[in-house]
Design an enzyme around this catalytic site. Structure first.
Site, PDB file in Angstrom:
ATOM      1  N   ASP A   2       0.836  -1.202   0.000  1.00 30.33           N
ATOM      2  CA  ASP A   2       0.000   0.000   0.000  1.00 30.33           C
ATOM      3  C   ASP A   2       0.871   1.252   0.000  1.00 30.33           C
ATOM      4  OD1 ASP A   2      -2.357   1.385  -0.032  1.00 30.33           O
ATOM      5  OD2 ASP A   2      -2.702   1.237   2.129  1.00 30.33           O
ATOM      6  N   ASN A  50     -10.682  -2.942  -5.578  1.00 28.79           N
ATOM      7  CA  ASN A  50      -9.893  -2.075  -6.459  1.00 28.79           C
ATOM      8  C   ASN A  50     -10.516  -1.901  -7.846  1.00 28.79           C
ATOM      9  OD1 ASN A  50      -6.658  -3.173  -5.143  1.00 28.79           O
ATOM     10  ND2 ASN A  50      -7.853  -1.357  -4.614  1.00 28.79           N
TER      11      ASN A  50
HETATM   12  C1  IPE Z   1      -1.002   0.324  -4.090  1.00 28.30           C
HETATM   13  O1  IPE Z   1      -1.187   1.470  -3.348  1.00 28.30           O
HETATM   14  C2  IPE Z   1      -2.049  -0.735  -3.914  1.00 28.30           C
HETATM   15  C3  IPE Z   1      -2.719  -1.175  -5.165  1.00 28.30           C
HETATM   16  C4  IPE Z   1      -4.018  -1.300  -5.217  1.00 28.30           C
HETATM   17  C5  IPE Z   1      -1.956  -1.539  -6.352  1.00 28.30           C
HETATM   18  P1  IPE Z   1      -2.420   2.475  -3.468  1.00 28.30           P
HETATM   19  O2  IPE Z   1      -2.739   2.707  -4.893  1.00 28.30           O
HETATM   20  O3  IPE Z   1      -3.548   1.969  -2.631  1.00 28.30           O
HETATM   21  O4  IPE Z   1      -1.788   3.791  -2.834  1.00 28.30           O
HETATM   22  P2  IPE Z   1      -2.461   4.857  -1.843  1.00 28.30           P
HETATM   23  O5  IPE Z   1      -3.091   4.085  -0.727  1.00 28.30           O
HETATM   24  O6  IPE Z   1      -3.458   5.625  -2.648  1.00 28.30           O
HETATM   25  O7  IPE Z   1      -1.313   5.703  -1.394  1.00 28.30           O
HETATM   26 MG    MG Z   2      -4.118   2.302  -0.682  1.00 30.70          MG
END
Ligand code: IPE
Ligand code: MG
Length: 229
Positions: A2, A50
């Site tokens: 994350d 996601n």
């Molecule tokens: C990567 O981080 C996680 C994935 C879904 C690939 P994020 O995209 O959630 O990053 P933040 O939380 O917005 O900083």
């Molecule tokens: Mg995130």
């Protein structure tokens, strides 16, 4: 994994820039784990939730996934790593699904670490699927309700061939599990670091493992019992 979006924003860049830089951390962590003899490494790369992100970001992540998998097959072979995947893989774009299956097949006879990608994965999705499968078995008279136990449930999860994780590392400082391996994490040690994923490295991995090694894992028993065992 994350914090890619926040990392990019800190550099004054778009979120996708962070995802691209996250690939280095994936390689470093994977190689670092393989080197020190970790048996199983699961990377939570894309959750069921996601899919709700803006279409451009989802498309970019899927494209990055295809590119990374095909580029990193050599890294997997060099490190004797076999690739696996858990999640609703049918929901991935065709190209992504094909590339993933090719990498899984190519690395299948490697005997070192198993690298498990959680893709279009969420624990509630997985548990719901398991409940449906078990209900069908009961309905068909294959097992009785009394025979349902923890082992039966575990055998219907995507992780049936893997042991429960010993350590869960979450980057970016968020104090939550976010629908990841809820059943399997029952007695897993949690390690949460403020480091954003693109900055995660072998060194950060070693810090987490050193911290883990200081923990006393009691599994509900007393400290005295654990010491005798
Ligand atoms: C990567 O981080 C996680 C994935 C879904 C690939 P994020 O995209 O959630 O990053 P933040 O939380 O917005 O900083
Ligand atoms: Mg995130």
């Amino acid at each position: 994994m994350d914090g890619n979006g926040r990392w990019a924003r800190q550099q004054g860049e778009q979120r996708v820039f962070g995802h691209h830089h996250g690939v280095r951390a994936v390689r470093d962590t994977t190689e670092g784990c393989a080197e020190i003899g970790v048996g199983f490494l699961t990377l939570y790369a894309f959750s069921t939730e996601n899919w709700n992100r803006p279409k451009e970001e989802v498309d970019a992540l899927m494209e990055l996934l295809v590119q990374t998998i095909s580029k990193e097959i050599k890294t997997l072979m060099d490190n004797n790593i076999s690739l696996k995947a858990i999640g609703d893989l049918e929901s991935l774009p065709r190209k992504c699904h094909d590339e993933l299956n090719l990498a899984i097949a190519t690395t299948s006879s490697n005997t070192g670490m198993e690298l498990i990608l959680a893709l279009s994965y969420s624990s509630r999705w997985e548990i719901t699927k398991a409940v449906k499968e078990i209900a069908e078995l009961v309905k068909g008279g294959k097992i009785s309700t009394e025979e349902i136990n923890e082992q039966v449930i575990s055998n219907h999860l995507c992780t049936k061939e893997f042991p429960d994780p010993e350590l869960m590392i979450r980057t970016s400082g968020e104090m939550r599990i976010s629908n990841f391996l809820l059943w399997q994490l029952a007695y897993t040690e949690l390690y949460i670091t403020p480091v954003l994923w693109p900055d995660f490295s072998r060194e950060e991995l070693y810090k987490a493992i050193l911290d883990f090694q200081k923990r006393e894992r009691r599994f509900g028993m007393t400290s005295e019992q654990v010491k005798i065992n």
